[in-house]
Design a protein around this motif. Sequence first.
Motif, PDB file in Angstrom:
ATOM      1  N   LEU A 169      -9.323   0.819 -14.032  1.00  0.00           N
ATOM      2  CA  LEU A 169      -9.691   0.617 -12.635  1.00  0.00           C
ATOM      3  C   LEU A 169      -8.707  -0.244 -11.857  1.00  0.00           C
ATOM      4  O   LEU A 169      -8.896  -0.485 -10.663  1.00  0.00           O
ATOM      5  CB  LEU A 169     -11.099   0.039 -12.522  1.00  0.00           C
ATOM      6  CG  LEU A 169     -11.415  -1.308 -13.199  1.00  0.00           C
ATOM      7  CD1 LEU A 169     -10.853  -2.497 -12.439  1.00  0.00           C
ATOM      8  CD2 LEU A 169     -12.908  -1.456 -13.357  1.00  0.00           C
ATOM      9  N   THR A 170      -7.639  -0.703 -12.507  1.00  0.00           N
ATOM     10  CA  THR A 170      -6.691  -1.575 -11.819  1.00  0.00           C
ATOM     11  C   THR A 170      -5.700  -0.751 -11.006  1.00  0.00           C
ATOM     12  O   THR A 170      -4.533  -0.588 -11.369  1.00  0.00           O
ATOM     13  CB  THR A 170      -5.971  -2.501 -12.814  1.00  0.00           C
ATOM     14  OG1 THR A 170      -6.953  -3.257 -13.538  1.00  0.00           O
ATOM     15  CG2 THR A 170      -5.061  -3.493 -12.092  1.00  0.00           C
ATOM     16  N   PHE A 171      -6.210  -0.175  -9.924  1.00  0.00           N
ATOM     17  CA  PHE A 171      -5.352   0.457  -8.920  1.00  0.00           C
ATOM     18  C   PHE A 171      -5.939   0.125  -7.563  1.00  0.00           C
ATOM     19  O   PHE A 171      -7.144  -0.132  -7.421  1.00  0.00           O
ATOM     20  CB  PHE A 171      -5.215   1.967  -9.149  1.00  0.00           C
ATOM     21  CG  PHE A 171      -6.498   2.752  -9.145  1.00  0.00           C
ATOM     22  CD1 PHE A 171      -6.949   3.383  -7.976  1.00  0.00           C
ATOM     23  CD2 PHE A 171      -7.255   2.900 -10.300  1.00  0.00           C
ATOM     24  CE1 PHE A 171      -8.117   4.129  -7.974  1.00  0.00           C
ATOM     25  CE2 PHE A 171      -8.427   3.655 -10.308  1.00  0.00           C
ATOM     26  CZ  PHE A 171      -8.862   4.265  -9.140  1.00  0.00           C
ATOM     27  N   ARG A 172      -5.101   0.086  -6.564  1.00  0.00           N
ATOM     28  CA  ARG A 172      -5.510  -0.488  -5.272  1.00  0.00           C
ATOM     29  C   ARG A 172      -6.653   0.280  -4.624  1.00  0.00           C
ATOM     30  O   ARG A 172      -7.472  -0.302  -3.917  1.00  0.00           O
ATOM     31  CB  ARG A 172      -4.309  -0.591  -4.328  1.00  0.00           C
ATOM     32  CG  ARG A 172      -3.353  -1.713  -4.725  1.00  0.00           C
ATOM     33  CD  ARG A 172      -2.273  -1.960  -3.698  1.00  0.00           C
ATOM     34  NE  ARG A 172      -1.320  -2.967  -4.171  1.00  0.00           N
ATOM     35  CZ  ARG A 172      -1.386  -4.254  -3.877  1.00  0.00           C
ATOM     36  NH1 ARG A 172      -2.368  -4.700  -3.112  1.00  0.00           N
ATOM     37  NH2 ARG A 172      -0.490  -5.106  -4.347  1.00  0.00           N
ATOM     38  N   GLY A 173      -6.705   1.587  -4.834  1.00  0.00           N
ATOM     39  CA  GLY A 173      -7.802   2.346  -4.243  1.00  0.00           C
ATOM     40  C   GLY A 173      -9.144   1.844  -4.722  1.00  0.00           C
ATOM     41  O   GLY A 173     -10.052   1.583  -3.919  1.00  0.00           O
ATOM     42  N   PHE A 174      -9.296   1.673  -6.039  1.00  0.00           N
ATOM     43  CA  PHE A 174     -10.566   1.204  -6.590  1.00  0.00           C
ATOM     44  C   PHE A 174     -10.819  -0.252  -6.201  1.00  0.00           C
ATOM     45  O   PHE A 174     -11.902  -0.608  -5.723  1.00  0.00           O
ATOM     46  CB  PHE A 174     -10.562   1.345  -8.105  1.00  0.00           C
ATOM     47  CG  PHE A 174     -11.905   1.124  -8.742  1.00  0.00           C
ATOM     48  CD1 PHE A 174     -12.727   2.191  -9.057  1.00  0.00           C
ATOM     49  CD2 PHE A 174     -12.361  -0.161  -9.024  1.00  0.00           C
ATOM     50  CE1 PHE A 174     -13.981   1.992  -9.637  1.00  0.00           C
ATOM     51  CE2 PHE A 174     -13.605  -0.384  -9.599  1.00  0.00           C
ATOM     52  CZ  PHE A 174     -14.418   0.706  -9.903  1.00  0.00           C
ATOM     53  N   LEU A 175      -9.830  -1.099  -6.414  1.00  0.00           N
ATOM     54  CA  LEU A 175     -10.032  -2.524  -6.167  1.00  0.00           C
ATOM     55  C   LEU A 175     -10.322  -2.811  -4.695  1.00  0.00           C
ATOM     56  O   LEU A 175     -11.120  -3.680  -4.368  1.00  0.00           O
ATOM     57  CB  LEU A 175      -8.802  -3.308  -6.626  1.00  0.00           C
ATOM     58  CG  LEU A 175      -8.490  -3.267  -8.127  1.00  0.00           C
ATOM     59  CD1 LEU A 175      -7.187  -3.990  -8.414  1.00  0.00           C
ATOM     60  CD2 LEU A 175      -9.628  -3.876  -8.941  1.00  0.00           C
ATOM     61  N   ARG A 176      -9.680  -2.077  -3.815  1.00  0.00           N
ATOM     62  CA  ARG A 176      -9.831  -2.353  -2.388  1.00  0.00           C
ATOM     63  C   ARG A 176     -11.053  -1.684  -1.784  1.00  0.00           C
ATOM     64  O   ARG A 176     -11.689  -2.229  -0.867  1.00  0.00           O
ATOM     65  CB  ARG A 176      -8.574  -1.915  -1.641  1.00  0.00           C
ATOM     66  CG  ARG A 176      -8.582  -2.203  -0.155  1.00  0.00           C
ATOM     67  CD  ARG A 176      -7.240  -1.871   0.460  1.00  0.00           C
ATOM     68  NE  ARG A 176      -6.202  -2.797   0.022  1.00  0.00           N
ATOM     69  CZ  ARG A 176      -4.898  -2.545   0.095  1.00  0.00           C
ATOM     70  NH1 ARG A 176      -4.474  -1.387   0.567  1.00  0.00           N
ATOM     71  NH2 ARG A 176      -4.017  -3.450  -0.320  1.00  0.00           N
ATOM     72  N   HIS A 177     -11.422  -0.496  -2.286  1.00  0.00           N
ATOM     73  CA  HIS A 177     -12.428   0.291  -1.591  1.00  0.00           C
ATOM     74  C   HIS A 177     -13.696   0.558  -2.397  1.00  0.00           C
ATOM     75  O   HIS A 177     -14.595   1.242  -1.897  1.00  0.00           O
ATOM     76  CB  HIS A 177     -11.822   1.627  -1.150  1.00  0.00           C
ATOM     77  CG  HIS A 177     -10.665   1.465  -0.218  1.00  0.00           C
ATOM     78  ND1 HIS A 177     -10.780   0.886   1.028  1.00  0.00           N
ATOM     79  CD2 HIS A 177      -9.350   1.774  -0.368  1.00  0.00           C
ATOM     80  CE1 HIS A 177      -9.596   0.854   1.621  1.00  0.00           C
ATOM     81  NE2 HIS A 177      -8.713   1.395   0.797  1.00  0.00           N
ATOM     82  N   PHE A 178     -13.784   0.021  -3.599  1.00  0.00           N
ATOM     83  CA  PHE A 178     -15.019   0.213  -4.367  1.00  0.00           C
ATOM     84  C   PHE A 178     -16.236  -0.246  -3.576  1.00  0.00           C
ATOM     85  O   PHE A 178     -17.278   0.418  -3.548  1.00  0.00           O
ATOM     86  CB  PHE A 178     -14.939  -0.551  -5.694  1.00  0.00           C
ATOM     87  CG  PHE A 178     -16.247  -0.589  -6.433  1.00  0.00           C
ATOM     88  CD1 PHE A 178     -16.660   0.482  -7.199  1.00  0.00           C
ATOM     89  CD2 PHE A 178     -17.085  -1.706  -6.348  1.00  0.00           C
ATOM     90  CE1 PHE A 178     -17.884   0.463  -7.858  1.00  0.00           C
ATOM     91  CE2 PHE A 178     -18.305  -1.735  -7.015  1.00  0.00           C
ATOM     92  CZ  PHE A 178     -18.696  -0.642  -7.773  1.00  0.00           C
ATOM     93  N   SER A 179     -16.116  -1.377  -2.898  1.00  0.00           N
ATOM     94  CA  SER A 179     -17.260  -1.928  -2.167  1.00  0.00           C
ATOM     95  C   SER A 179     -17.646  -1.080  -0.969  1.00  0.00           C
ATOM     96  O   SER A 179     -18.725  -1.268  -0.393  1.00  0.00           O
ATOM     97  CB  SER A 179     -16.965  -3.359  -1.708  1.00  0.00           C
ATOM     98  OG  SER A 179     -15.844  -3.387  -0.833  1.00  0.00           O
ATOM     99  N   ASP A 180     -16.789  -0.124  -0.571  1.00  0.00           N
ATOM    100  CA  ASP A 180     -17.104   0.753   0.548  1.00  0.00           C
ATOM    101  C   ASP A 180     -17.947   1.952   0.125  1.00  0.00           C
ATOM    102  O   ASP A 180     -18.432   2.702   0.978  1.00  0.00           O
ATOM    103  CB  ASP A 180     -15.816   1.277   1.199  1.00  0.00           C
ATOM    104  CG  ASP A 180     -14.948   0.150   1.742  1.00  0.00           C
ATOM    105  OD1 ASP A 180     -15.518  -0.863   2.190  1.00  0.00           O
ATOM    106  OD2 ASP A 180     -13.715   0.278   1.707  1.00  0.00           O
ATOM    107  N   LEU A 181     -18.098   2.159  -1.195  1.00  0.00           N
ATOM    108  CA  LEU A 181     -18.875   3.287  -1.693  1.00  0.00           C
ATOM    109  C   LEU A 181     -20.369   3.061  -1.436  1.00  0.00           C
ATOM    110  O   LEU A 181     -20.817   1.934  -1.230  1.00  0.00           O
ATOM    111  CB  LEU A 181     -18.637   3.473  -3.186  1.00  0.00           C
ATOM    112  CG  LEU A 181     -17.197   3.782  -3.627  1.00  0.00           C
ATOM    113  CD1 LEU A 181     -17.111   3.801  -5.147  1.00  0.00           C
ATOM    114  CD2 LEU A 181     -16.729   5.105  -3.040  1.00  0.00           C
TER     115      LEU A 181
END
Length: 469
Positions: free
Chosen positions: A265-277
């Motif tokens: 999960l250490t990629f910017r898409g997941f780290l930055r936008h997980f909370s937007d799901l």
Amino acid sequence: MSGASMALEARVRADLAKIAHPQAAWLVPKPGPDGRPALDVLVVGGGQSGIAIAFGLLRSQVTNFEVLDKSEQGQEGPWLSYARMHTLRSPKHYTGPDLDIPSLTYQSWHEARFGEDDWRDLELIPRQLWADYLLWFRRVVGIPVRNGCEVIEIAPAAGGLLAATVQNAAGIETLYARKIVLATGQEGMGDWSIPQPLSHLPASLCAHAAQPIDFAGLRGKQVAVIGAGASAFDNAAAALEAGAAMVHLFCRRAEIQLVQPYRWLTFRGFLRHFSDLDDAWRWRFMRAILEMREGFPQATYDRCAHHGNFHLHEGAPIEAARATDGGVALQTPGGVFAADFVICGTGIDMNFVGRPELRNCAANIATWADRYQPPADERNPRLGRFPYLADDYALRERVPGATPWISQIHVFAIASTMSFGPSGSSINAMTTAVPKLVHGLTRGLFRADIERHWASFRAYDVPQAVIER
């Protein structure tokens, strides 16, 4: 200080000066009930997260804050207390509190102190050096941390402020703040978890891996370690290296977990936008990840496995335990094992009521179980006890209107995980998680002052030029 270190610190100052825009002050302190200016932000916890948050606030021209830590200077966080690994488990190139400033990275500090060749040859960062780096970081960017200060109560105060009761060597004091950030790492909003079959054992026979342990006293003893994550292996290794006669590590799974989901999960898409799901996807991901638990690197296993007196038991949950004369009898599906001492590397459980600083609001903190009901095959009561946080990491109310002031308490700790993914206790997520929190804090401060900003704008009359007519 070496010439290289002095040059690095000069580069840090130059770098920060080049990116300081906009530098205009935009906050006016609010008076507290004691007549003194209240803090804009109080950060509780002076470890890696706390100093990174403070650095982010400084870069946002939020200067009226304090950082408190209950430990003495240099003892913040786990690195020199209950962290018992030799090195960090994160790859050495992961960045942390530097917030994408190259001269503030661990690599820059290491190269200035030990040379580029040493960095090139380094496999993983020794935890002692990481602790040294964090102290350097907070000094070079000018973050004041008050050590030996523990927040023991948070309550609402007049004027929309929060009152934090702080205990220190001098006694008790009250600090007033507009916002409070709980950057309290692993402990956060819970208690260290000892499995129920072992919970009745006295401290002389059983301890959690996060508690102080007299490893020298385990020399020649039979030691049982419960759990199969990296921390469990670290404690097993510490007991073996201290001269334990035998160390048995009990894993309840049929096969030990070897995959490290946090690497995926250490990629910017997941780290930055997980909370937007939406809630369904956030729950699905974090339930799968947290039920997998964290894997451990090869070196962590090898540190135990090269001892002939180390024994790994898979498919061996502890079904019952009883104190015996001078020891413990552990019942497992494979039989009864006798131990002189038991170490539980079994993580943490959310328990708001157990946190004294939250006693005025614990019963009204919304949890994931309050806000989301997963499908039957995805239910997990332990994860349902995590707080259900707002998009600025703030606590939410279970019953709206009962404790509205908790929206000014922001949680940046392991308790943030279900809402934000890796964030408040993960080096790999700091580069994205800390700015998200800081943006939430400054957004709240700006919105609360919007009438003052409008009045300031309307009164602004500084001409840019002089016209001669």
